[in-house]
Design a protein around this motif. Structure first.
Motif, mmCIF file in Angstrom:
data_model
loop_
_atom_site.group_PDB
_atom_site.id
_atom_site.type_symbol
_atom_site.label_atom_id
_atom_site.label_comp_id
_atom_site.label_asym_id
_atom_site.label_seq_id
_atom_site.Cartn_x
_atom_site.Cartn_y
_atom_site.Cartn_z
ATOM 1 N N LEU A 45 45.163 62.783 37.183
ATOM 2 C CA LEU A 45 45.004 61.862 38.333
ATOM 3 C C LEU A 45 43.892 60.895 38.134
ATOM 4 O O LEU A 45 43.998 59.582 38.358
ATOM 5 C CB LEU A 45 44.642 62.844 39.579
ATOM 6 N N ALA A 46 42.682 61.441 37.579
ATOM 7 C CA ALA A 46 41.613 60.337 37.359
ATOM 8 C C ALA A 46 42.052 59.297 36.213
ATOM 9 O O ALA A 46 41.658 58.151 36.303
ATOM 10 C CB ALA A 46 40.471 61.113 36.919
ATOM 11 N N ALA A 47 42.661 59.664 35.076
ATOM 12 C CA ALA A 47 43.149 58.775 34.384
ATOM 13 C C ALA A 47 44.133 57.847 34.726
ATOM 14 O O ALA A 47 44.248 56.520 34.609
ATOM 15 C CB ALA A 47 43.885 59.366 32.771
ATOM 16 N N ARG A 48 45.121 58.210 35.661
ATOM 17 C CA ARG A 48 46.084 57.351 36.359
ATOM 18 C C ARG A 48 45.319 56.446 37.267
ATOM 19 O O ARG A 48 45.737 55.257 37.026
ATOM 20 C CB ARG A 48 47.133 58.330 37.141
ATOM 21 N N ASN A 49 44.437 56.920 38.035
ATOM 22 C CA ASN A 49 43.609 55.902 39.055
ATOM 23 C C ASN A 49 43.075 54.824 38.115
ATOM 24 O O ASN A 49 42.937 53.743 38.719
ATOM 25 C CB ASN A 49 42.627 56.667 39.816
ATOM 26 N N GLU A 50 42.226 55.275 36.861
ATOM 27 C CA GLU A 50 41.561 54.367 36.059
ATOM 28 C C GLU A 50 42.546 52.986 35.449
ATOM 29 O O GLU A 50 42.391 52.010 35.337
ATOM 30 C CB GLU A 50 40.932 55.104 34.929
ATOM 31 N N GLU A 51 43.872 53.792 35.009
ATOM 32 C CA GLU A 51 44.887 52.772 34.577
ATOM 33 C C GLU A 51 45.246 51.924 35.707
ATOM 34 O O GLU A 51 45.268 50.587 35.449
ATOM 35 C CB GLU A 51 46.148 53.365 34.029
ATOM 36 N N GLU A 52 45.495 52.161 36.692
ATOM 37 C CA GLU A 52 45.986 51.601 38.076
ATOM 38 C C GLU A 52 44.605 50.448 38.224
ATOM 39 O O GLU A 52 45.081 49.297 38.496
ATOM 40 C CB GLU A 52 46.312 52.406 39.256
ATOM 41 N N LYS A 53 43.398 50.926 38.297
ATOM 42 C CA LYS A 53 42.344 49.824 38.530
ATOM 43 C C LYS A 53 42.239 48.882 37.386
ATOM 44 O O LYS A 53 41.881 47.735 37.732
ATOM 45 C CB LYS A 53 40.902 50.752 38.669
ATOM 46 N N THR A 54 42.654 49.248 36.184
ATOM 47 C CA THR A 54 42.457 48.370 35.170
ATOM 48 C C THR A 54 43.553 47.255 35.416
ATOM 49 O O THR A 54 43.453 46.314 35.089
ATOM 50 C CB THR A 54 42.444 48.978 33.776
ATOM 51 N N ALA A 55 44.564 47.597 35.736
ATOM 52 C CA ALA A 55 45.884 46.971 36.004
ATOM 53 C C ALA A 55 45.631 46.177 37.108
ATOM 54 O O ALA A 55 45.966 44.818 36.961
ATOM 55 C CB ALA A 55 47.215 47.793 36.045
ATOM 56 N N ALA A 56 45.094 46.620 38.303
ATOM 57 C CA ALA A 56 44.643 45.940 39.264
ATOM 58 C C ALA A 56 43.717 44.724 38.947
ATOM 59 O O ALA A 56 43.752 43.507 39.537
ATOM 60 C CB ALA A 56 44.349 46.633 40.487
ATOM 61 N N ASP A 57 42.672 44.818 38.174
ATOM 62 C CA ASP A 57 41.758 44.008 37.929
ATOM 63 C C ASP A 57 42.149 42.772 37.024
ATOM 64 O O ASP A 57 41.555 41.688 36.897
ATOM 65 C CB ASP A 57 40.608 44.563 37.090
ATOM 66 N N ALA A 58 43.221 42.961 36.218
ATOM 67 C CA ALA A 58 44.088 42.258 35.678
ATOM 68 C C ALA A 58 44.785 41.008 36.374
ATOM 69 O O ALA A 58 45.175 39.894 35.941
ATOM 70 C CB ALA A 58 44.992 42.639 34.526
ATOM 71 N N ILE A 59 44.983 41.346 37.639
ATOM 72 C CA ILE A 59 45.580 40.319 38.454
ATOM 73 C C ILE A 59 44.729 39.676 39.331
ATOM 74 O O ILE A 59 43.523 39.887 39.862
ATOM 75 C CB ILE A 59 46.485 41.228 39.506
ATOM 76 N N SER A 60 44.793 38.325 39.386
ATOM 77 C CA SER A 60 44.035 37.453 40.133
ATOM 78 C C SER A 60 44.851 36.680 41.205
ATOM 79 O O SER A 60 45.969 36.509 41.081
ATOM 80 C CB SER A 60 43.516 36.513 38.946
ATOM 81 N N VAL A 61 43.887 36.026 42.142
ATOM 82 C CA VAL A 61 44.551 35.290 43.274
ATOM 83 C C VAL A 61 45.240 34.171 42.717
ATOM 84 O O VAL A 61 44.643 33.614 41.778
ATOM 85 C CB VAL A 61 43.565 35.006 44.099
ATOM 86 N N GLY A 62 46.481 34.098 43.235
ATOM 87 C CA GLY A 62 47.318 32.929 42.605
ATOM 88 C C GLY A 62 48.310 33.180 41.603
ATOM 89 O O GLY A 62 48.857 32.237 41.379
ATOM 90 N N SER A 63 48.110 34.550 41.220
ATOM 91 C CA SER A 63 49.163 34.730 40.067
ATOM 92 C C SER A 63 50.421 34.956 40.514
ATOM 93 O O SER A 63 50.391 35.487 41.953
ATOM 94 C CB SER A 63 48.826 36.020 39.339
ATOM 95 N N ARG A 64 51.423 34.729 39.720
ATOM 96 C CA ARG A 64 52.886 34.950 40.620
ATOM 97 C C ARG A 64 53.141 36.384 40.097
ATOM 98 O O ARG A 64 52.544 37.049 39.060
ATOM 99 C CB ARG A 64 53.940 34.036 39.429
ATOM 100 N N CYS A 65 54.071 37.026 40.954
ATOM 101 C CA CYS A 65 54.398 38.491 40.733
ATOM 102 C C CYS A 65 55.753 38.741 41.177
ATOM 103 O O CYS A 65 56.348 38.006 41.876
ATOM 104 C CB CYS A 65 53.312 39.362 41.606
ATOM 105 N N GLN A 66 56.069 39.689 40.653
ATOM 106 C CA GLN A 66 57.675 40.275 41.188
ATOM 107 C C GLN A 66 57.299 41.754 41.802
ATOM 108 O O GLN A 66 56.618 42.546 41.526
ATOM 109 C CB GLN A 66 58.256 40.640 39.836
#
Length: 187
Positions: free
Chosen positions: A147-168
């Motif tokens: 669970l901790a590893a999954r939360n860390e992966e999600e936080k890393t992925a979320a940090d890579a997203i910036s305001v103004g980026s296109r998304c699906q």
């Protein structure tokens, strides 16, 4: 021949049952040769109303009221009841809709945690002996680490997203949507 009338009908009838105590409908098959008193006895376990406090009403297949079943000695087949007719059970004792399902009125046996821990014939003691469920320290630690590893992966992925980026955006059962990230919110 004596000129009498002979009626030939199916010996059993398939009816819908409703009750003043519940909102659901039940289908049952009954022999037309039983008395209304016997029918009430059979209905007791189905609808939860005692036979002595039941009033029965017959409704047609089209759900129009036909008549009350007020003669306990009469046969079921003597009433105008066909397959898919409805028999409504009314509780004369004053029960309310949903009363059968209100568990707050049921007396419960409760045992404090420390007294339960002392018992040797409980599910908790069984699971502790076999080290299963929450009493398996290795499995619990492994799940926490995952669970901790999954939360860390999600936080890393979320940090890579910036305001103004296109998304699906993909939601199961809905079409994929395209959009633009407008803000970031971290927990």
């Amino acid at each position: 021949m004596d000129g009498g009338v002979t009626i030939v009908t199916n010996p059993s009838v398939d009816v819908r049952l409703t009750s003043s105590l519940s909102t659901f409908e039940v289908r049952r098959r009954f022999n037309r040769g039983i008395t209304v008193a016997e029918l009430k006895g059979k209905l007791e376990m189905i609808v939860g109303v005692s036979a002595s406090s039941m009033d029965l009403e017959i409704f047609s297949v089209a759900d129009t009221f036909l008549q009350k079943m007020d003669d306990d000695e009469a046969l079921l087949g003597s009433y105008p009841i066909d397959d898919n007719s409805r028999i409504n059970v009314i509780d004369k004792s004053g029960g309310q809709v949903g009363e059968l399902f209100d568990v707050s009125k049921v007396e419960k046996f409760e045992l404090p945690d420390d007294a339960y821990d002392k018992r040797t014939d409980s599910a908790r003691s069984f699971m502790k002996k076999l080290h299963v469920g929450p009493y398996n320290e290795e499995e619990t630690a492994k799940k926490k680490a995952e669970l901790a590893a999954r939360n860390e992966e999600e936080k890393t992925a979320a940090d890579a997203i910036s305001v103004g980026s296109r998304c699906q955006v993909k939601v199961p059962g809905q079409p994929t949507k395209l959009g633009t990230v407008m803000y970031q919110h971290w927990m």
